[in-house]
Design a protein around this motif. Structure first.
Motif, PDB file in Angstrom:
ATOM      1  N   PRO A 174       0.796  -1.231   0.000  1.00  0.00           N
ATOM      2  CA  PRO A 174       0.000   0.000   0.000  1.00  0.00           C
ATOM      3  C   PRO A 174       0.831   1.285   0.000  1.00  0.00           C
ATOM      4  CG  PRO A 174      -0.779  -1.541   1.669  1.00  0.00           C
ATOM      5  CD  PRO A 174       0.506  -2.088   1.142  1.00  0.00           C
ATOM      6  N   ARG A 175       2.072   1.201   0.472  1.00  0.00           N
ATOM      7  CA  ARG A 175       2.847   2.427   0.600  1.00  0.00           C
ATOM      8  C   ARG A 175       3.807   2.650  -0.548  1.00  0.00           C
ATOM      9  NH1 ARG A 175       2.839   4.193   6.124  1.00  0.00           N
ATOM     10  NH2 ARG A 175       1.131   3.073   7.080  1.00  0.00           N
ATOM     11  N   LEU A 176       3.710   1.807  -1.557  1.00  0.00           N
ATOM     12  CA  LEU A 176       4.647   1.917  -2.674  1.00  0.00           C
ATOM     13  C   LEU A 176       4.517   3.307  -3.329  1.00  0.00           C
ATOM     14  CD1 LEU A 176       6.603  -0.203  -3.757  1.00  0.00           C
ATOM     15  CD2 LEU A 176       4.979  -0.665  -5.583  1.00  0.00           C
ATOM     16  N   SER A 177       5.657   3.962  -3.544  1.00  0.00           N
ATOM     17  CA  SER A 177       5.604   5.326  -4.080  1.00  0.00           C
ATOM     18  C   SER A 177       5.258   5.294  -5.566  1.00  0.00           C
ATOM     19  CB  SER A 177       6.954   6.009  -3.894  1.00  0.00           C
ATOM     20  OG  SER A 177       7.856   5.487  -4.851  1.00  0.00           O
ATOM     21  N   ARG A 178       4.883   6.467  -6.056  1.00  0.00           N
ATOM     22  CA  ARG A 178       4.444   6.573  -7.424  1.00  0.00           C
ATOM     23  C   ARG A 178       5.570   6.218  -8.403  1.00  0.00           C
ATOM     24  NH1 ARG A 178       0.733  11.477  -9.419  1.00  0.00           N
ATOM     25  NH2 ARG A 178       0.585  10.817 -11.585  1.00  0.00           N
ATOM     26  N   THR A 179       6.775   6.714  -8.094  1.00  0.00           N
ATOM     27  CA  THR A 179       7.886   6.420  -9.004  1.00  0.00           C
ATOM     28  C   THR A 179       8.227   4.939  -8.968  1.00  0.00           C
ATOM     29  OG1 THR A 179       9.239   7.275  -7.206  1.00  0.00           O
ATOM     30  CG2 THR A 179       9.071   8.641  -9.176  1.00  0.00           C
ATOM     31  N   ALA A 180       8.161   4.352  -7.776  1.00  0.00           N
ATOM     32  CA  ALA A 180       8.450   2.928  -7.660  1.00  0.00           C
ATOM     33  C   ALA A 180       7.433   2.124  -8.475  1.00  0.00           C
ATOM     34  CB  ALA A 180       8.424   2.502  -6.203  1.00  0.00           C
ATOM     35  N   CYS A 181       6.150   2.526  -8.366  1.00  0.00           N
ATOM     36  CA  CYS A 181       5.088   1.865  -9.130  1.00  0.00           C
ATOM     37  C   CYS A 181       5.397   1.926 -10.616  1.00  0.00           C
ATOM     38  CB  CYS A 181       3.747   2.547  -8.883  1.00  0.00           C
ATOM     39  SG  CYS A 181       2.933   2.010  -7.375  1.00  0.00           S
ATOM     40  N   ASN A 182       5.696   3.138 -11.065  1.00  0.00           N
ATOM     41  CA  ASN A 182       5.936   3.316 -12.497  1.00  0.00           C
ATOM     42  C   ASN A 182       7.122   2.506 -12.978  1.00  0.00           C
ATOM     43  OD1 ASN A 182       3.869   4.823 -13.508  1.00  0.00           O
ATOM     44  ND2 ASN A 182       4.799   6.801 -12.954  1.00  0.00           N
ATOM     45  N   ALA A 183       8.182   2.469 -12.133  1.00  0.00           N
ATOM     46  CA  ALA A 183       9.374   1.723 -12.526  1.00  0.00           C
ATOM     47  C   ALA A 183       9.048   0.241 -12.672  1.00  0.00           C
ATOM     48  CB  ALA A 183      10.473   1.927 -11.483  1.00  0.00           C
ATOM     49  N   ARG A 184       8.302  -0.268 -11.687  1.00  0.00           N
ATOM     50  CA  ARG A 184       7.952  -1.683 -11.679  1.00  0.00           C
ATOM     51  C   ARG A 184       7.015  -2.002 -12.865  1.00  0.00           C
ATOM     52  NH1 ARG A 184       8.341  -6.181 -11.765  1.00  0.00           N
ATOM     53  NH2 ARG A 184       7.232  -7.792 -10.635  1.00  0.00           N
ATOM     54  N   ALA A 185       6.041  -1.108 -13.120  1.00  0.00           N
ATOM     55  CA  ALA A 185       5.096  -1.320 -14.219  1.00  0.00           C
ATOM     56  C   ALA A 185       5.841  -1.325 -15.550  1.00  0.00           C
ATOM     57  CB  ALA A 185       4.021  -0.236 -14.204  1.00  0.00           C
ATOM     58  N   THR A 186       6.779  -0.396 -15.690  1.00  0.00           N
ATOM     59  CA  THR A 186       7.560  -0.327 -16.926  1.00  0.00           C
ATOM     60  C   THR A 186       8.308  -1.633 -17.158  1.00  0.00           C
ATOM     61  OG1 THR A 186       7.875   2.020 -16.480  1.00  0.00           O
ATOM     62  CG2 THR A 186       9.290   1.043 -18.159  1.00  0.00           C
ATOM     63  N   GLU A 187       8.893  -2.124 -16.067  1.00  0.00           N
ATOM     64  CA  GLU A 187       9.621  -3.379 -16.128  1.00  0.00           C
ATOM     65  C   GLU A 187       8.717  -4.518 -16.618  1.00  0.00           C
ATOM     66  OE1 GLU A 187      11.355  -5.717 -12.463  1.00  0.00           O
ATOM     67  OE2 GLU A 187      12.010  -3.613 -12.441  1.00  0.00           O
ATOM     68  N   MET A 188       7.508  -4.583 -16.028  1.00  0.00           N
ATOM     69  CA  MET A 188       6.571  -5.648 -16.399  1.00  0.00           C
ATOM     70  C   MET A 188       6.137  -5.511 -17.859  1.00  0.00           C
ATOM     71  SD  MET A 188       6.162  -7.944 -14.204  1.00  0.00           S
ATOM     72  CE  MET A 188       4.924  -8.859 -15.117  1.00  0.00           C
ATOM     73  N   LEU A 189       5.861  -4.283 -18.296  1.00  0.00           N
ATOM     74  CA  LEU A 189       5.421  -4.076 -19.674  1.00  0.00           C
ATOM     75  C   LEU A 189       6.520  -4.477 -20.650  1.00  0.00           C
ATOM     76  CD1 LEU A 189       3.388  -0.731 -19.465  1.00  0.00           C
ATOM     77  CD2 LEU A 189       2.524  -3.053 -19.695  1.00  0.00           C
TER      78      LEU A 189
END
Lengths: 265, 277, 289
Positions: free
Chosen positions: C123-138
Motif C-alpha cells: 500500500p505504501r509503494l511510491s508513485r515512481t516505484a510503481c511506475n518503474a515496476r510497471a515499466t519493467e513488467m510491460l
C-alpha cells in the motif's frame, strides 16, 4: 457459370478521423453451387463485403452482379429473396419477443411466398429440414440452446428459398460438438438444395473442411484467392501462411502440416 | 399473468403498491355508492355543518361550506385517475412513435426529432404547463393538454434509447436483409422489446401525473371549483392551517397514498418485466 | 512438490424457483507449484464457476451452495473470512479474462490501474516505484514503448496490446496462481497465438502456477502441461497433455477431439449425439504427476 460477380468493389466510410477504406478494389466470382470461404482477421473488410452482397451497404465504387444482373441500391423483392444471411450470434439473431415460427415466417410474408394458409406448413418444413421438431415454431427463443437457435437462423434463411446464403461466422459462437453438427448440416443442405455459400470466417480449420475455394482478405484487400487444396498446401502470400501457422491444432498430422508451411520460403 | 402476480406478491413493497392502487381505483369507481354524501361533489352548501373537525358523521371533517371531505376525496380520485389515464394514453403513443423513428432511422430523423424533444425537456415541466394554462382557459381539458405537452418527450427519450440499442441487434439486421418494411421493423420487431420499459414507466408516471395535476390546481390553474380536486382542496385548506388541519391533511394524504401506490407497483413491475435501468 | 491448489470433492448447486440445480457434482483438481493445468469443457460444463469458487467469489453469492475442500497454498479457502479471501485476490492469486478491453477500466490510465493493483500488495509503494515496476513488467510482455502505454487509456490500445497489459498486471504482484478464463478468445487468431506464447514463457520464468480454462482444445494442447476434461459438472478425464491428446480414454474426450475440424482437411466428423458413455467413470492417465 458464376452466380455472383464482384467487380472492382470498394467501400469507404467517412468518419470523424478521416476516410476509412474498409474494402479496396475487390474483384472475385462465386460459381453456382460452390462454397467460397472469405477469410480474414478483424478489420480485414470481410463483414463489409458481406453487407454489400446482402444489400445492407452500397458500394462506394464498382458493381455487384448477381445471376447476370447488376444489383442496384434498390433491390427487387426477388433479388433480396435470392440472397439470405445466417448470422454469427444466434442469441441476438432472434427477436426475444417473437416465436421461433414468427421469425422464420417473416421472409415468407415479405416476399409473398405461398398462400397465407400454406406459410405455417412451409415454416414447419423449414424447421424439420434443419433437424428441429415442427412444433418448435410455437416456442420462444429463450427456451432454446445455442445450437437450436442457430438452426432456427438457418431455417429462416432457407424458408426464403435463396440461391446464395451468406454465412457470417455461423459456428464461431457454438460449442465444439454443436459446431460440428451445424457444419455438417450446412454441408448437407448445400448438396441437397444446390445452394451457393459465401462463408465468412476467421477459423481456417473450418474453412479447410467446408470450402471449395478460399479468399484471404487483409486490410480491405483481397490478398489471395484459390482452391482450398492449393491454399493449404502452397499458400502464395506470407500473410496466408502466417494465418495458417497461427491455427491451434490438436493432432500431430496438423502440427506437421503447420511446421512444413512455416519452414517453406 | 398468474406468475407475474406471484412475483409481485412475493415482494412486500410491490404487494403494498398493488393493494394501494386497487384501493384508489376502487374508491374512484365506487364513489357514487360508497360516498356518505354523494351530492357533496358539487356546489352544495350546508352551513349547519361547516368546518367540522373529524367526527362520527364526517370521518374526515367538513370544509368551509359544510361538504364532507371524505366524499369529496373519493370523487377527486375520479378526476385524478381520469386525468392520469388520458394524459398517458395520449403522451405515450406520441412519445413512443417519435422515439422509435428517431432511434431506428438515425441520421436526419434522429437529429430533428430528438432536438425537438430536447427543447421540450429543457423547459422546466411546471413552467411549461403554467405557460400553456396561461394561454388557455383553466379547465380540466386544458390541464390535460398542458400535462400531455410536458409528458410525451420523456417517453420519446426512453423509447429512443432502447430503440437505438435494439437497432444493433441481429434480429433487426435479419429483418433488414429480408427487406421488411420500416413500419414492420419499428413496430413489430423493436416495439415489443420496448413495451416492458414503457409499461413500467406508465405505472410510475400515473403517480407523477397526479402530483403535477394537483400542483396545477393548487396554483389555481387546473380543475376549477366546485369540481372536487385534491390539489385545490389542499390549496384552499392551506390558508386555515393549523386550526382547520383536516382541510389539508386528508387530501394531502390522499395524494400521497395514490402516488406511493403507483410508485411501488411500478418498481414491482420493473422486476416482473425484467426491465433494467 | 507441494500443491498450490488442492480441490477435493467440490460440489456446487444454485437455489432457484424450482429447488436446487446441481452444477458441480464433486470435482477434484490439483495444481502443483509452477504447473500449467488446463480445465477443458463446453459452455455450461462448470469450468468458469470453478474459477469463481477458487477466487472466493461464489461463496458470497446468496443462491449458491458450495461444499467440499478448496485449499490454496495450504490454507482452507472455504473456511476463510470473506475479508481474507478478498485479500488473496490480486495478490496471491490473479485472473485474466476473455475480453481484455472490457476488463480494464476505461476511465483510468493503464499506469493508474497498475498502481492500484500494486497497492493491493504494497500500500505504501511510491508513485515512481510503481511506475518503474510497471515499466519493467510491460517490457517483459514485449510492449515497445512502456512510458506511452502507461499514460494511455485502454481504448487507445489495440485488443492484443490490452491483453498483454492484462497479463503484465496479473503477474506484477508475483501471484502463486494465475486463473486464465478463455484468455484471448476475443482476439484475432494470430494475436491470440502470440499472447499465449508470451504468457507461457512468462509464467515459466516467474514460476507461476496457472489454471487455464478453455473450450479450445488446440490452445490447451499448446499451453498446458496437464489437462482436466470437465463435462456437466464432472471431471471425466485427467492426465498429462500429451497422454490425453494422443490416447483420449473417455468417450466424451474422444467425441470432443473428433469434433474439432482439422486443417489437414480430413472432412467433417460424425459427431455422436449426447450418449450415456459421456457419463462413464473418470479416466485417469497414470503418469500424471
Amino acid at each position: 457459370m458464376s452466380l455472383l460477380r464482384i467487380n472492382g468493389v470498394s467501400k469507404t466510410f467517412q468518419t470523424a478521423g478521416g476516410p476509412v477504406h474498409a474494402v479496396r478494389d475487390v474483384s472475385l466470382e462465386v460459381a453456382q453451387g460452390e462454397c467460397l470461404a472469405v477469410v480474414g482477421e478483424s478489420g480485414s473488410g470481410k463483414t463489409t463485403l458481406a453487407n454489400m452482397i446482402l444489400g445492407i451497404l452500397a458500394p462506394s465504387a464498382g458493381e455487384i452482379v448477381f445471376g447476370g444482373t447488376p444489383l442496384t441500391d434498390r433491390r427487387s423483392p426477388a433479388q433480396r429473396r435470392a440472397i439470405q444471411l445466417v448470422q454469427q450470434n444466434p442469441l441476438s439473431a432472434l427477436n426475444p419477443k417473437r416465436s421461433v415460427g414468427g421469425s422464420v415466417r417473416l421472409g415468407l410474408d415479405v416476399y409473398g411466398i405461398g398462400t397465407r394458409a400454406e406459410r405455417w406448413a412451409r415454416v414447419e418444413a423449414a424447421l424439420e429440414e434443419v433437424g428441429l421438431p415442427a412444433d418448435m415454431r410455437r416456442r420462444g427463443p429463450a427456451a432454446l440452446s445455442g445450437g437450436q437457435r442457430q438452426r432456427v437462423g438457418i431455417a429462416r434463411a432457407l424458408a426464403c428459398e435463396p440461391d446464395l446464403v451468406v454465412l457470417d461466422e455461423p459456428t464461431s459462437a457454438l460449442d465444439v460438438l454443436v459446431q460440428a453438427r451445424v457444419l455438417r448440416l450446412l454441408n448437407d443442405l448445400r448438396r441437397k438444395k444446390g445452394l451457393t455459400y459465401v462463408f465468412i470466417t476467421h477459423d481456417l480449420a473450418v474453412v479447410r473442411n467446408v470450402a471449395d475455394r478460399v479468399a484471404v482478405f487483409k486490410s480491405g484487400r483481397l490478398e489471395e484467392i484459390g482452391p482450398t487444396e492449393r491454399i493449404f498446401s502452397a499458400p502464395e502470400q506470407p500473410y496466408t501462411r502466417a494465418l495458417i501457422g497461427a491455427v491451434p491444432v490438436v493432432d500431430d498430422a496438423e502440427l506437421k502440416l503447420r511446421n512444413t508451411l512455416a519452414e517453406a520460403p | 399473468m398468474i406468475r407475474s402476480l406471484r412475483i409481485i406478491a412475493a415482494n412486500p413493497l410491490s404487494l403494498t403498491g398493488l393493494i394501494l392502487v386497487l384501493l384508489v381505483v376502487l374508491a374512484a369507481a365506487l364513489a357514487p355508492w360508497i360516498a356518505p354524501f354523494p351530492t357533496h361533489n358539487g356546489a352544495i352548501v350546508d352551513f349547519a355543518y361547516a368546518n367540522q373537525a373529524p367526527n362520527a358523521r364526517n370521518w374526515m371533517g367538513t370544509d368551509l361550506v359544510g361538504r364532507d371531505i371524505f366524499s369529496r376525496i373519493l370523487y377527486a380520485y375520479q378526476i385524478s385517475l381520469l386525468l392520469g389515464v388520458v394524459v398517458l394514453a395520449i403522451a405515450t403513443p406520441i412519445g413512443t412513435v417519435v422515439g422509435l423513428l428517431a432511434g431506428y432511422l438515425g441520421g436526419w430523423a434522429e437529429a430533428v426529432l430528438m432536438r425537438i424533444v430536447d427543447i421540450f425537456l429543457s423547459i422546466p415541466p411546471l413552467v411549461l404547463a403554467i405557460a400553456v394554462m396561461g394561454v388557455l382557459e383553466p379547465t380540466l381539458t386544458n390541464a390535460m393538454i398542458a400535462v400531455t405537452a410536458m409528458w410525451w418527450p420523456w417517453y420519446a427519450r426512453l423509447v429512443y434509447s432502447i430503440a437505438r440499442s435494439e437497432r444493433e441487434e441481429g434480429y433487426v439486421l435479419a429483418a433488414e436483409v429480408i427487406g421488411a418494411p420500416t413500419a414492420h421493423i419499428t413496430f413489430r420487431e423493436i416495439l415489443p422489446n420496448c413495451l416492458p420499459a414503457i409499461i413500467t414507466k406508465m405505472t410510475l408516471d400515473m403517480g407523477f401525473v397526479i402530483i403535477i395535476a394537483s400542483s396545477l390546481s393548487f396554483l389555481g390553474l387546473g380543475v376549477q371549483p366546485p369540481t372536487p380536486d385534491l390539489g385545490s382542496m389542499v390549496a384552499e385548506g392551506a390558508r386555515y392551517l393549523p386550526d382547520s388541519w383536516w382541510l389539508t391533511v386528508f387530501p394531502g394524504l390522499a395524494i400521497l397514498l395514490a402516488v406511493f401506490g403507483f410508485n411501488l407497483l411500478g418498481d414491482g413491475l420493473r422486476d416482473v418485466l425484467g426491465v433494467d435501468e | 512438490m507441494s500443491d498450490i491448489l488442492d480441490i477435493r470433492d467440490l460440489t456446487l448447486a444454485f437455489k432457484g424457483h424450482r429447488g436446487l440445480t446441481e452444477v458441480l457434482h464433486g470435482i477434484s483438481l490439483r495444481i502443483a507449484a509452477g504447473e500449467r493445468v488446463a480445465l477443458v469443457g463446453e459452455s455450461g460444463s462448470g469450468k468458469s464457476v470453478t474459477a469463481r469458487i477458487i477466487l472466493g467469489l461464489l461463496q458470497e453469492t446468496g443462491s449458491a451452495r458450495v461444499a467440499g475442500q478448496v485449499a490454496f497454498d495450504g490454507r482452507d479457502i472455504m473456511a476463510m473470512h470473506p475479508r481474507d479471501r478478498a485479500a488473496l485476490r490480486g495478490t496471491e492469486m490473479s485472473m485474466i479474462f476473455q475480453d481484455p478491453t472490457s476488463s480494464l477500466n476505461p476511465t483510468f490510465t493503464i499506469g493508474r490501474q497498475f498502481a492500484e493493483v500494486m497497492h493491493r500488495r504494497a500500500p505504501r509503494l511510491s508513485r515512481t516505484a510503481c511506475n518503474a515496476r510497471a515499466t519493467e513488467m510491460l517490457e517483459e510482455v514485449s510492449i515497445p514503448d512502456p512510458a506511452r502505454v502507461l499514460d494511455a487509456y485502454p481504448f487507445q490500445l489495440s485488443g492484443g496490446m490490452n491483453q498483454r497489459v492484462m497479463i503484465a498486471m496479473a503477474l506484477v504482484n508475483h501471484p502463486k496462481l494465475l486463473l486464465a478464463d478463455e484468455p484471448g478468445t476475443a482476439l484475432d487468431v494470430s494475436v491470440q497465438a502470440q499472447t499465449l506464447r508470451l504468457m507461457h514463457d512468462l509464467v515459466e520464468d516467474h514460476g507461476t502456477a496457472v489454471l487455464f480454462i478453455s473450450h479450445n482444445l488446440g490452445v490447451v494442447r499448446e499451453f498446458a502441461d496437464r489437462v482436466y476434461v470437465i463435462y456437466r459438472g464432472r471431471i471425466v478425464e485427467e492426465g498429462a497433455t500429451d497422454a490425453v491428446f494422443h490416447a483420449p480414454g473417455h468417450a466424451y474426450t474422444r467425441a470432443l477431439m473428433d469434433a474439432v475440424p482439422r486443417i489437414t482437411g480430413v472432412g467433417l466428423p460424425e459427431v455422436p449425439e449426447v450418449s450415456d458413455a459421456f457419463l462413464a467413470p473418470m479416466v485417469r492417465h497414470g503418469s500424471a504427476s
